[in-house]
Design a protein around this motif. Structure first.
Motif, PDB file in Angstrom:
ATOM      1  N   SER A 205       0.843  -1.192   0.000  1.00 20.13           N
ATOM      2  CA  SER A 205       0.000   0.000   0.000  1.00 20.13           C
ATOM      3  C   SER A 205       0.882   1.248   0.000  1.00 20.13           C
ATOM      4  CB  SER A 205      -0.922   0.005   1.222  1.00 20.13           C
ATOM      5  OG  SER A 205      -1.704   1.182   1.268  1.00 20.13           O
ATOM      6  N   GLY A 206       0.920   1.953  -1.125  1.00 19.31           N
ATOM      7  CA  GLY A 206       1.672   3.200  -1.226  1.00 19.31           C
ATOM      8  C   GLY A 206       3.155   3.038  -1.460  1.00 19.31           C
ATOM      9  N   LEU A 207       3.665   1.809  -1.547  1.00 20.01           N
ATOM     10  CA  LEU A 207       5.087   1.559  -1.759  1.00 20.01           C
ATOM     11  C   LEU A 207       5.285   0.560  -2.887  1.00 20.01           C
ATOM     12  CD1 LEU A 207       6.339   1.253   1.942  1.00 20.01           C
ATOM     13  CD2 LEU A 207       6.625   3.219   0.421  1.00 20.01           C
ATOM     14  N   THR A 208       6.349   0.768  -3.681  1.00 23.24           N
ATOM     15  CA  THR A 208       6.635  -0.106  -4.814  1.00 23.24           C
ATOM     16  C   THR A 208       8.008  -0.753  -4.714  1.00 23.24           C
ATOM     17  OG1 THR A 208       5.239   1.271  -6.231  1.00 23.24           O
ATOM     18  CG2 THR A 208       6.778  -0.207  -7.337  1.00 23.24           C
ATOM     19  N   GLN A 209       8.999   0.002  -4.221  1.00 19.20           N
ATOM     20  CA  GLN A 209      10.346  -0.539  -4.072  1.00 19.20           C
ATOM     21  C   GLN A 209      10.945  -0.132  -2.734  1.00 19.20           C
ATOM     22  OE1 GLN A 209      13.128  -0.016  -7.275  1.00 19.20           O
ATOM     23  NE2 GLN A 209      11.774  -0.917  -8.812  1.00 19.20           N
ATOM     24  N   VAL A 210      11.843  -0.990  -2.239  1.00 16.18           N
ATOM     25  CA  VAL A 210      12.558  -0.748  -0.987  1.00 16.18           C
ATOM     26  C   VAL A 210      14.037  -1.061  -1.223  1.00 16.18           C
ATOM     27  CG1 VAL A 210      12.771  -1.324   1.457  1.00 16.18           C
ATOM     28  CG2 VAL A 210      10.521  -1.443   0.339  1.00 16.18           C
ATOM     29  N   TYR A 211      14.907  -0.195  -0.723  1.00 19.08           N
ATOM     30  CA  TYR A 211      16.351  -0.435  -0.803  1.00 19.08           C
ATOM     31  C   TYR A 211      16.903  -0.634   0.607  1.00 19.08           C
ATOM     32  CZ  TYR A 211      16.600   0.996  -5.715  1.00 19.08           C
ATOM     33  OH  TYR A 211      16.451   1.073  -7.084  1.00 19.08           O
ATOM     34  N   ARG A 212      17.743  -1.643   0.759  1.00 18.40           N
ATOM     35  CA  ARG A 212      18.492  -1.842   2.006  1.00 18.40           C
ATOM     36  C   ARG A 212      19.933  -1.444   1.730  1.00 18.40           C
ATOM     37  NH1 ARG A 212      19.011  -7.826   4.477  1.00 18.40           N
ATOM     38  NH2 ARG A 212      20.808  -7.989   3.071  1.00 18.40           N
ATOM     39  N   VAL A 213      20.393  -0.369   2.371  1.00 24.00           N
ATOM     40  CA  VAL A 213      21.730   0.163   2.092  1.00 24.00           C
ATOM     41  C   VAL A 213      22.425   0.536   3.407  1.00 24.00           C
ATOM     42  CG1 VAL A 213      21.134   1.019  -0.208  1.00 24.00           C
ATOM     43  CG2 VAL A 213      20.780   2.490   1.771  1.00 24.00           C
ATOM     44  N   VAL A 214      23.751   0.656   3.340  1.00 20.91           N
ATOM     45  CA  VAL A 214      24.581   0.983   4.516  1.00 20.91           C
ATOM     46  C   VAL A 214      24.264   0.004   5.645  1.00 20.91           C
ATOM     47  CG1 VAL A 214      25.472   2.833   5.971  1.00 20.91           C
ATOM     48  CG2 VAL A 214      24.398   3.415   3.803  1.00 20.91           C
ATOM     49  N   THR A 215      24.558  -1.251   5.390  1.00 17.95           N
ATOM     50  CA  THR A 215      24.278  -2.307   6.360  1.00 17.95           C
ATOM     51  C   THR A 215      25.415  -2.450   7.371  1.00 17.95           C
ATOM     52  OG1 THR A 215      25.250  -3.937   4.848  1.00 17.95           O
ATOM     53  CG2 THR A 215      22.863  -3.610   4.738  1.00 17.95           C
ATOM     54  N   VAL A 230      18.589 -23.120  14.706  1.00 19.92           N
ATOM     55  CA  VAL A 230      18.369 -21.729  14.326  1.00 19.92           C
ATOM     56  C   VAL A 230      19.224 -20.799  15.186  1.00 19.92           C
ATOM     57  CG1 VAL A 230      16.656 -19.886  14.141  1.00 19.92           C
ATOM     58  CG2 VAL A 230      16.015 -22.234  13.588  1.00 19.92           C
ATOM     59  N   HIS A 231      19.834 -19.798  14.567  1.00 21.62           N
ATOM     60  CA  HIS A 231      20.529 -18.776  15.338  1.00 21.62           C
ATOM     61  C   HIS A 231      20.254 -17.406  14.729  1.00 21.62           C
ATOM     62  CE1 HIS A 231      23.590 -19.503  12.162  1.00 21.62           C
ATOM     63  NE2 HIS A 231      24.000 -18.265  12.393  1.00 21.62           N
ATOM     64  N   SER A 232      20.379 -16.377  15.533  1.00 20.49           N
ATOM     65  CA  SER A 232      20.053 -15.011  15.119  1.00 20.49           C
ATOM     66  C   SER A 232      21.261 -14.099  15.286  1.00 20.49           C
ATOM     67  CB  SER A 232      18.889 -14.466  15.952  1.00 20.49           C
ATOM     68  OG  SER A 232      17.751 -15.300  15.824  1.00 20.49           O
ATOM     69  N   VAL A 233      21.388 -13.126  14.375  1.00 22.02           N
ATOM     70  CA  VAL A 233      22.524 -12.212  14.384  1.00 22.02           C
ATOM     71  C   VAL A 233      22.004 -10.767  14.290  1.00 22.02           C
ATOM     72  CG1 VAL A 233      24.668 -11.555  13.235  1.00 22.02           C
ATOM     73  CG2 VAL A 233      23.925 -13.950  13.203  1.00 22.02           C
ATOM     74  N   PRO A 234      22.422  -9.879  15.192  1.00 25.98           N
ATOM     75  CA  PRO A 234      21.962  -8.491  15.146  1.00 25.98           C
ATOM     76  C   PRO A 234      22.440  -7.768  13.882  1.00 25.98           C
ATOM     77  CG  PRO A 234      22.991  -9.002  17.254  1.00 25.98           C
ATOM     78  CD  PRO A 234      23.321 -10.125  16.333  1.00 25.98           C
ATOM     79  N   TYR A 235      21.605  -6.844  13.402  1.00 24.82           N
ATOM     80  CA  TYR A 235      21.993  -6.025  12.260  1.00 24.82           C
ATOM     81  C   TYR A 235      21.277  -4.681  12.335  1.00 24.82           C
ATOM     82  CZ  TYR A 235      17.603  -6.095   9.572  1.00 24.82           C
ATOM     83  OH  TYR A 235      16.316  -5.881   9.143  1.00 24.82           O
ATOM     84  N   THR A 236      21.842  -3.722  11.628  1.00 25.91           N
ATOM     85  CA  THR A 236      21.186  -2.428  11.423  1.00 25.91           C
ATOM     86  C   THR A 236      21.403  -2.026   9.974  1.00 25.91           C
ATOM     87  OG1 THR A 236      23.170  -1.245  12.157  1.00 25.91           O
ATOM     88  CG2 THR A 236      21.451  -1.600  13.799  1.00 25.91           C
ATOM     89  N   THR A 237      20.567  -1.117   9.496  1.00 27.73           N
ATOM     90  CA  THR A 237      20.682  -0.671   8.109  1.00 27.73           C
ATOM     91  C   THR A 237      19.776   0.524   7.870  1.00 27.73           C
ATOM     92  OG1 THR A 237      20.585  -1.412   5.787  1.00 27.73           O
ATOM     93  CG2 THR A 237      18.803  -2.123   7.234  1.00 27.73           C
ATOM     94  N   PHE A 238      19.995   1.204   6.754  1.00 31.31           N
ATOM     95  CA  PHE A 238      19.039   2.199   6.280  1.00 31.31           C
ATOM     96  C   PHE A 238      18.110   1.507   5.289  1.00 31.31           C
ATOM     97  CE2 PHE A 238      22.388   5.604   7.044  1.00 31.31           C
ATOM     98  CZ  PHE A 238      21.696   6.212   8.084  1.00 31.31           C
ATOM     99  N   TYR A 239      16.829   1.785   5.379  1.00 32.34           N
ATOM    100  CA  TYR A 239      15.860   1.359   4.368  1.00 32.34           C
ATOM    101  C   TYR A 239      15.300   2.597   3.690  1.00 32.34           C
ATOM    102  CZ  TYR A 239      15.710  -3.407   6.313  1.00 32.34           C
ATOM    103  OH  TYR A 239      16.031  -4.681   6.711  1.00 32.34           O
ATOM    104  N   TRP A 240      15.356   2.612   2.360  1.00 31.51           N
ATOM    105  CA  TRP A 240      14.790   3.704   1.566  1.00 31.51           C
ATOM    106  C   TRP A 240      13.520   3.192   0.912  1.00 31.51           C
ATOM    107  CZ3 TRP A 240      17.761   8.310  -0.466  1.00 31.51           C
ATOM    108  CH2 TRP A 240      18.888   8.570   0.309  1.00 31.51           C
ATOM    109  N   PHE A 241      12.427   3.898   1.092  1.00 35.14           N
ATOM    110  CA  PHE A 241      11.122   3.453   0.602  1.00 35.14           C
ATOM    111  C   PHE A 241      10.637   4.343  -0.544  1.00 35.14           C
ATOM    112  CE2 PHE A 241      11.415   2.083   5.011  1.00 35.14           C
ATOM    113  CZ  PHE A 241      11.024   0.741   4.930  1.00 35.14           C
ATOM    114  N   PHE A 242      10.296   3.721  -1.667  1.00 32.66           N
ATOM    115  CA  PHE A 242       9.789   4.434  -2.843  1.00 32.66           C
ATOM    116  C   PHE A 242       8.402   3.920  -3.227  1.00 32.66           C
ATOM    117  CE2 PHE A 242      14.370   4.754  -3.035  1.00 32.66           C
ATOM    118  CZ  PHE A 242      14.618   6.020  -3.529  1.00 32.66           C
TER     119      PHE A 242
END
Length: 242
Positions: A205-215, A230-242
């Motif tokens: 709804s209202g979005l067509t593409q998403v970029y994950r950058v600067v991870t 199963v194991h989990s690993v912390p992460y952060t990133t910028f998401y750009w929404f178009f």
């Protein structure tokens, strides 16, 4: 009595005051990773809706100790940093400070509801805590924006419920994170940068593409270290929404 000259000057002043500024709206530029190949830019028809910083975990499954970790979804909380993008009038951060946001956030303890018996794993049914803004030392407060998760069909979802936007996506393209990217607390590496596009399931709804950058962070542990399961690993990133 006004002279003709006085009336003329008054009229010209009114015209000058009413003239529009015609300054184009500032639009941040999608970052580049600096590798041999970059992610394709979004189509010119799309407009930037939001930039978020995400803080969460990448999940992996190891069949046994001799296998390779298989990506198994992600969970993250999203915070709105759109108005802090460098160059934004009045509220934009200096480029160097902006670039540090993912790494600085990765040092902050995860606020996801923890899965019992794990260091980073999140509760599978109710992983998200109450909605709160992000207060990160040395940075302005970033408002809560929404959540990222994978649905029951393993489709990546971005629910920006604070602003009524939603994206159901599939991977369109990927490039490796820069060699100097923050490898995270487990020192395993930074996950790839991604271009994500609409899944076609009718859930967006209202979005067509998403970029994950600067991870920062997020790469799975080797299975001979993590062990089967199963194991989990912390992460952060910028998401750009178009």
């Amino acid at each position: 009595m006004f002279s003709v000259k006085t009336l003329f000057l008054a009229a010209m002043a009114t015209v000058a005051y009413a003239a529009p500024t015609c300054q184009p709206a500032f639009v941040p530029t999608l970052p580049k990773c600096g590798g041999a190949r970059e992610l394709p830019p979004p189509p010119p028809s799309l407009t930037l809706k939001k930039i978020a910083v995400g803080h969460g975990i990448q999940n992996y499954t190891c069949v046994d100790t001799s296998s390779s970790p298989k990506a198994d979804g992600a969970v993250a909380i999203l915070y709105d940093v759109t108005r802090f993008a460098p160059g934004t009038p009045k509220t934009g951060l200096a480029q160097a400070l902006w670039d540090k946001i993912p790494s600085a956030l990765l040092l902050k303890p995860l606020t996801l509801k923890k899965l019992a018996g794990t260091k980073y794993g999140a509760d599978a049914t109710k992983p998200f805590p109450k909605e709160e803004d992000l207060k990160l030392l040395g940075f302005p407060v970033a408002e809560f924006l929404g959540h990222h998760y994978f649905d029951s069909t393993s489709t990546p979802m971005f629910d920006l419920n604070r602003v009524g936007l939603k994206a159901s996506v599939i991977k369109l393209d990927a490039v490796d994170a820069p060699a100097n990217a923050d490898k995270g607390p487990l020192k395993t590496g930074a996950v790839a940068w991604l271009q994500l596009g609409e899944s076609g399931k009718g859930l967006s709804s209202g979005l067509t593409q998403v970029y994950r950058v600067v991870t920062a962070g997020g790469v799975g542990l080797k299975c001979d270290v993590a062990g089967a399961g199963v194991h989990s690993v912390p992460y952060t990133t910028f998401y750009w929404f178009f």
